[in-house]
Enzyme design. Structure first.
Site, PDB file in Angstrom:
ATOM      1  N   ASP A 260       5.332   5.979   3.712  1.00 22.28           N
ATOM      2  CA  ASP A 260       4.586   5.599   2.521  1.00 22.28           C
ATOM      3  C   ASP A 260       3.325   6.454   2.499  1.00 22.28           C
ATOM      4  O   ASP A 260       2.989   7.127   3.485  1.00 22.28           O
ATOM      5  CB  ASP A 260       4.247   4.101   2.592  1.00 22.28           C
ATOM      6  CG  ASP A 260       3.661   3.549   1.300  1.00 22.28           C
ATOM      7  OD1 ASP A 260       3.692   4.256   0.270  1.00 22.28           O
ATOM      8  OD2 ASP A 260       3.168   2.410   1.316  1.00 22.28           O
TER       9      ASP A 260
ATOM     10  N   HIS B 157       4.769  -6.565  -0.197  1.00 21.95           N
ATOM     11  CA  HIS B 157       5.495  -5.945  -1.308  1.00 21.95           C
ATOM     12  C   HIS B 157       6.973  -6.353  -1.200  1.00 21.95           C
ATOM     13  O   HIS B 157       7.848  -5.523  -0.968  1.00 21.95           O
ATOM     14  CB  HIS B 157       5.351  -4.426  -1.236  1.00 21.95           C
ATOM     15  CG  HIS B 157       5.664  -3.711  -2.501  1.00 21.95           C
ATOM     16  ND1 HIS B 157       6.086  -4.350  -3.654  1.00 21.95           N
ATOM     17  CD2 HIS B 157       5.624  -2.386  -2.820  1.00 21.95           C
ATOM     18  CE1 HIS B 157       6.294  -3.455  -4.608  1.00 21.95           C
ATOM     19  NE2 HIS B 157       6.022  -2.258  -4.127  1.00 21.95           N
TER      20      HIS B 157
END
Length: 333
Positions: A232, A137
């Site tokens: 996360d 990402h």
């Protein structure tokens, strides 16, 4: 005119693609573009460019950031959901890539397989930007780094501790980015949830050049000295079936007020790539607290994605004398 960034016409698929200097200059460009937007100055660096936005996964920040960034700089974004194109179904991925490359000036992809975005980049003939895959990402890390610069005063020599699923796309990308940029990086997670050894070896080599320290620990005290605490969701998109198992495994690694105190620093900041499941990986108290800058971080997705698009596809943004002034020691980091 030269952009000063040696990535004009190139794709951005992982932070492995960029040198530390190129990452630093992208952050410098992002800060300039952010200031320009705050002052209400419209851009023209992507004028008359058409941008394809291919999304296999739903998105808030990534879709909106690419769309607004394109429009801000004069481009036209075209959203292509999975029910709207023949990506690997009736038409092969290779054929789709070659078709889109003849119609669009750049392609953003958010989906599952890293091999998909790599195929798009290899065959389309235009810059392709990875908005998220199951492996990496990279655009998120640029937003994280811009936020850390703004809130902590720089990157080099800072310590970032990531808690939770230490082998997801965020942990992988933070590992690469921190290793390249001289940020000490610790993954605090169960040993079974750590990055692949091959990636660790690559990043140890980056860290040897930058001076970063890379550590892995199951002990919560490993966050001591951290300038940034990061987490996360415990089960990434597509892993919903593993949510209960992952929660049982990772609940000791929740970011809460006690965990923040373990850093030994009153100024430690909290970051999360979002969306967050409050009460799971992070408590409401920390998420909504004074040390949380998750919405500054979310806004910075826009400015850093814009910088990537401008640097790879657009016109001059950094004047040569500015680049020369900033380049010698990356002092702006």
């Amino acid at each position: 005119m030269e952009t000063g960034l040696n990535i004009k016409g190139k794709s951005f698929l992982t932070l492995k693609d960029l040198s530390p200097e190129e990452i630093g200059l992208l952050l410098f460009l992002a800060a300039r573009l952010k200031d320009k937007k705050k002052r209400g100055i419209a851009g023209t660096t992507l004028s008359r460019k058409n941008i394809a936005l291919i999304f296999e996964k739903p998105s808030t920040r990534t879709r909106c950031a690419f769309s607004v960034a394109a429009v801000d700089e004069g481009a036209i974004p075209h959203y292509l959901g999975m029910n709207e194109i023949q990506l690997g179904s009736k038409e092969s991925l290779a054929d789709t890539a070659r078709v889109l490359g003849r119609m669009f000036d750049g392609i953003a992809f958010r989906g599952y397989k890293q091999s998909t975005v790599e195929t798009l980049a290899a065959l389309s003939g235009v810059p392709v930007w990875n908005g998220l895959t199951d492996t990496y990402h990279p655009t998120q890390i640029l937003a994280d780094f811009l936020t850390i610069q703004e809130k902590c005063g720089g990157l080099t020599g800072r310590k970032l501790a990531f808690l939770g699923d230490g082998r997801n796309n965020m942990a992988n990308s933070l590992l690469i980015g921190c290793a390249k940029m001289g940020v000490d990086f610790t993954i605090v997670s169960p040993e079974c949830l750590r990055p692949e050894e091959s990636l660790i070896e690559d990043c140890r080599a980056y860290a040897a050049e930058s001076g970063a320290a890379i550590e892995f620990s199951e002990d919560l005290d490993a966050v001591y000295g951290a300038d940034v605490i990061y987490t996360d969701v415990w089960a990434s998109m597509g892993e919903e079936a593993a949510a209960a198992e992952r929660e049982a495994l990772l609940s000791p690694y929740q970011v809460n007020a006690e965990l923040m105190r373990r850093t030994g620093k009153d100024e430690t900041i909290f970051l999360h790539c979002l969306p967050a499941i409050k009460g799971k990986e992070v408590t409401e108290e920390v998420f909504e607290g004074p040390h949380s800058f998750v919405f500054d971080e979310a806004e910075n997705r826009l400015h850093t994605i814009k910088a990537v698009m401008v640097a790879t596809l657009g016109e001059e943004q950094l004047m040569p004398e500015e680049i020369t002034r900033q380049r010698p020691h990356l002092e702006f980091l």
